[in-house]
Motif scaffolding. Structure first.
Motif, PDB file in Angstrom:
ATOM      1  N   ARG A   9       0.848  -1.200   0.000  1.00 54.86           N
ATOM      2  CA  ARG A   9       0.000   0.000   0.000  1.00 54.86           C
ATOM      3  C   ARG A   9       0.881   1.246   0.000  1.00 54.86           C
ATOM      4  O   ARG A   9       1.879   1.314   0.711  1.00 54.86           O
ATOM      5  N   TRP A  11       1.224   5.078   1.002  1.00 56.36           N
ATOM      6  CA  TRP A  11       0.713   6.109   1.908  1.00 56.36           C
ATOM      7  C   TRP A  11       1.301   7.451   1.499  1.00 56.36           C
ATOM      8  O   TRP A  11       2.502   7.564   1.273  1.00 56.36           O
ATOM      9  N   CYS A  21      -4.256   6.317   1.294  1.00 55.79           N
ATOM     10  CA  CYS A  21      -3.701   4.972   1.229  1.00 55.79           C
ATOM     11  C   CYS A  21      -4.231   4.351  -0.058  1.00 55.79           C
ATOM     12  O   CYS A  21      -5.451   4.289  -0.265  1.00 55.79           O
ATOM     13  N   GLU A  23      -3.850   1.085  -2.889  1.00 53.87           N
ATOM     14  CA  GLU A  23      -3.347  -0.254  -3.189  1.00 53.87           C
ATOM     15  C   GLU A  23      -2.371  -0.122  -4.358  1.00 53.87           C
ATOM     16  O   GLU A  23      -2.751   0.310  -5.451  1.00 53.87           O
ATOM     17  N   LEU A  30      -7.853   3.207  -0.981  1.00 53.65           N
ATOM     18  CA  LEU A  30      -8.425   2.529   0.174  1.00 53.65           C
ATOM     19  C   LEU A  30      -8.829   3.501   1.273  1.00 53.65           C
ATOM     20  O   LEU A  30      -9.701   3.195   2.090  1.00 53.65           O
ATOM     21  N   LEU A  31      -8.182   4.668   1.305  1.00 60.91           N
ATOM     22  CA  LEU A  31      -8.423   5.638   2.363  1.00 60.91           C
ATOM     23  C   LEU A  31      -8.103   7.036   1.859  1.00 60.91           C
ATOM     24  O   LEU A  31      -7.115   7.229   1.157  1.00 60.91           O
ATOM     25  N   GLU A  33      -8.508  10.723   3.968  1.00 61.20           N
ATOM     26  CA  GLU A  33      -9.035  11.460   5.117  1.00 61.20           C
ATOM     27  C   GLU A  33      -8.141  12.659   5.401  1.00 61.20           C
ATOM     28  O   GLU A  33      -6.975  12.685   4.993  1.00 61.20           O
ATOM     29  N   ASP A  66      -3.382   1.889   8.894  1.00 57.45           N
ATOM     30  CA  ASP A  66      -4.461   0.928   8.701  1.00 57.45           C
ATOM     31  C   ASP A  66      -5.328   1.472   7.570  1.00 57.45           C
ATOM     32  O   ASP A  66      -5.851   2.579   7.687  1.00 57.45           O
ATOM     33  N   PRO A  67      -5.466   0.741   6.463  1.00 61.32           N
ATOM     34  CA  PRO A  67      -6.235   1.253   5.331  1.00 61.32           C
ATOM     35  C   PRO A  67      -7.712   1.501   5.641  1.00 61.32           C
ATOM     36  O   PRO A  67      -8.411   2.135   4.872  1.00 61.32           O
ATOM     37  N   LYS A  68      -8.204   1.031   6.782  1.00 61.75           N
ATOM     38  CA  LYS A  68      -9.594   1.290   7.171  1.00 61.75           C
ATOM     39  C   LYS A  68      -9.723   2.592   7.955  1.00 61.75           C
ATOM     40  O   LYS A  68     -10.821   3.070   8.191  1.00 61.75           O
ATOM     41  N   GLY A  69      -8.601   3.153   8.365  1.00 60.89           N
ATOM     42  CA  GLY A  69      -8.592   4.400   9.123  1.00 60.89           C
ATOM     43  C   GLY A  69      -7.288   4.532   9.875  1.00 60.89           C
ATOM     44  O   GLY A  69      -6.979   3.705  10.722  1.00 60.89           O
ATOM     45  N   GLU A  71      -4.871   5.579  12.578  1.00 59.58           N
ATOM     46  CA  GLU A  71      -5.022   5.986  13.971  1.00 59.58           C
ATOM     47  C   GLU A  71      -3.876   6.914  14.353  1.00 59.58           C
ATOM     48  O   GLU A  71      -2.714   6.497  14.410  1.00 59.58           O
TER      49      GLU A  71
END
Length: 108
Positions: A9, A11, A21, A23, A30-31, A33, A66-69, A71
């Motif tokens: 991934r 970043w 993020c 792929e 994937l992200l 934000e 973390d590609p879901k969010g 932290e």
């Protein structure tokens, strides 16, 4: 900003202050934000399962990728603008701003 390739991934933080993020193999995003402290010019660095970068406004951001969010674990202000990449050596972190250079380490 030069991105960081980690576990397939990519970043990055773009000039608009968006943490992304992607792929690497497919280009699928994937992200996307808002980055904690806006845009960055220096590169990201991966150490101790964390990603570090310094924003252009002079805050060093530490996050868990973390590609879901992502932290955010810490944001540390240097009090000066920066366009540099954090550097690590033997347990020390070296940071440069437009005005100074800093070495941060644990008390020994």
């Amino acid at each position: 900003m030069t991105g960081l390739l980690l576990e397939g991934r990519l970043w990055t933080v773009d000039n608009g202050g968006i943490l992304r993020c992607t792929e690497a193999e497919t280009g699928k995003e994937l992200l996307a934000e808002r980055a904690p402290r806006g845009p960055a010019w220096g590169s990201m660095v991966h150490a101790a399962k964390r990603v570090y970068y310094t924003s252009r406004s002079g805050e060093t951001v530490v996050f868990r990728p973390d590609p879901k969010g992502a932290e955010t674990l810490a944001v540390n202000a240097l009090g000066e603008k920066s366009n540099a990449t954090p550097a690590f050596s033997e347990g020390e972190i070296f940071l440069r701003t437009n005005q100074a250079a800093y070495c941060i380490s644990e008390a020994r």
